[in-house]
Design a protein around this motif. Structure first.
Motif, PDB file in Angstrom:
ATOM      1  N   GLN A 120       0.839  -1.198   0.000  1.00  0.00           N
ATOM      2  CA  GLN A 120       0.000   0.000   0.000  1.00  0.00           C
ATOM      3  C   GLN A 120       0.874   1.248   0.000  1.00  0.00           C
ATOM      4  OE1 GLN A 120      -2.419  -0.233   3.529  1.00  0.00           O
ATOM      5  NE2 GLN A 120      -2.982  -2.347   3.137  1.00  0.00           N
ATOM      6  N   TYR A 122       0.612   5.443   0.644  1.00  0.00           N
ATOM      7  CA  TYR A 122      -0.196   6.506   1.238  1.00  0.00           C
ATOM      8  C   TYR A 122       0.395   7.859   0.876  1.00  0.00           C
ATOM      9  CZ  TYR A 122      -2.486   3.009   4.122  1.00  0.00           C
ATOM     10  OH  TYR A 122      -3.224   1.936   4.546  1.00  0.00           O
ATOM     11  N   TYR A 136      -3.101  12.251  -8.668  1.00  0.00           N
ATOM     12  CA  TYR A 136      -3.075  11.085  -7.787  1.00  0.00           C
ATOM     13  C   TYR A 136      -4.233  10.132  -8.107  1.00  0.00           C
ATOM     14  CZ  TYR A 136       0.270  13.943  -5.170  1.00  0.00           C
ATOM     15  OH  TYR A 136       1.343  14.712  -4.811  1.00  0.00           O
ATOM     16  N   GLU A 137      -5.395  10.682  -8.361  1.00  0.00           N
ATOM     17  CA  GLU A 137      -6.541   9.840  -8.726  1.00  0.00           C
ATOM     18  C   GLU A 137      -6.306   9.143 -10.065  1.00  0.00           C
ATOM     19  OE1 GLU A 137      -9.720  12.688  -8.504  1.00  0.00           O
ATOM     20  OE2 GLU A 137      -9.874  12.503  -6.316  1.00  0.00           O
ATOM     21  N   PHE A 141      -4.805   6.431  -6.876  1.00  0.00           N
ATOM     22  CA  PHE A 141      -5.004   6.739  -5.455  1.00  0.00           C
ATOM     23  C   PHE A 141      -6.466   7.092  -5.203  1.00  0.00           C
ATOM     24  CE2 PHE A 141      -0.444   7.208  -5.529  1.00  0.00           C
ATOM     25  CZ  PHE A 141      -0.042   6.878  -4.248  1.00  0.00           C
ATOM     26  N   MET A 163      -4.854   9.860   1.062  1.00  0.00           N
ATOM     27  CA  MET A 163      -5.149   8.975  -0.070  1.00  0.00           C
ATOM     28  C   MET A 163      -4.328   7.698   0.041  1.00  0.00           C
ATOM     29  SD  MET A 163      -5.261  11.841  -3.138  1.00  0.00           S
ATOM     30  CE  MET A 163      -6.468  11.013  -4.180  1.00  0.00           C
ATOM     31  N   VAL A 164      -4.849   6.628  -0.571  1.00  0.00           N
ATOM     32  CA  VAL A 164      -4.160   5.327  -0.557  1.00  0.00           C
ATOM     33  C   VAL A 164      -4.241   4.692  -1.926  1.00  0.00           C
ATOM     34  CG1 VAL A 164      -6.218   4.039   0.231  1.00  0.00           C
ATOM     35  CG2 VAL A 164      -3.920   3.126   0.677  1.00  0.00           C
ATOM     36  N   LEU A 165      -3.208   3.942  -2.256  1.00  0.00           N
ATOM     37  CA  LEU A 165      -3.186   3.128  -3.471  1.00  0.00           C
ATOM     38  C   LEU A 165      -2.814   1.714  -3.035  1.00  0.00           C
ATOM     39  CD1 LEU A 165      -3.094   2.696  -6.584  1.00  0.00           C
ATOM     40  CD2 LEU A 165      -0.675   3.324  -6.468  1.00  0.00           C
TER      41      LEU A 165
END
Length: 169
Positions: A120, A122, A136-137, A141, A163-165
């Motif tokens: 992950q 962040y 980021y999106e 993310f 945000m997280v990926l």
């Protein structure tokens, strides 16, 4: 444009770009310009961090000029070693709109995907920084929290989005 992991010899160029970042986009960073310049020997600190296996800083170069950076900080505590944080993302304001930020972020993600422990990524972004949030999106993310009064400076509050990926392993 060339993207690569920074080495100790890049520390002075990184420091100059960092100071420019803190001057041109002060709301994008937790550290203020005055806090940064009050450090005792920042260039030596960066030389050390560029040799760390847990702090990976990538730079975008046009010819020999450093024009953008992003850092991937791996967590070291046992229970969160599967995570890393994307921090200190910046592209020279004169070089924006050329895909440099996306290339830097893509490289950081690619490296993270090749580190078996990391699952992950962040990051935290200024809630009003729409171009950064859109980038980021675009690379995957997702916002999982919003802190409306995360920072307070000179009597003004600024919000942050967390945000997280989740990496595909």
């Amino acid at each position: 444009m060339n993207i690569r992991k920074l080495i100790p010899e890049d520390a002075e160029g990184y420091w100059k770009l960092r100071l420019k970042a803190l001057t041109t986009d002060p709301d994008a960073f937790l550290v203020t310009y005055h806090e940064a310049i009050s450090k005792e020997n920042p260039i030596e600190e960066y030389k050390k961090s560029f040799q760390s296996e847990y702090i990976l800083t990538f730079g975008a170069f046009e010819k020999a000029q450093l024009v953008g950076v992003v850092t991937l900080v791996r967590e070291t505590r046992q229970k969160i070693r599967h995570r890393a944080n994307v921090v200190a993302m910046y592209v020279d304001d004169e070089k924006r709109g050329k895909g440099i930020a996306k290339s830097l972020l893509t490289e950081a993600i690619k490296v993270a995907e090749n580190i078996s422990e990391i699952e992950q990524l962040y990051l935290t972004v200024d809630a009003e920084n729409t171009p950064a949030k859109q980038l980021y999106e675009k690379v995957g993310f997702q916002t999982f929290a919003v802190d409306k009064k995360a920072m307070k400076y000179n009597g003004q509050y600024r919000g942050e989005e967390h945000m997280v990926l989740f990496l595909e392993k």
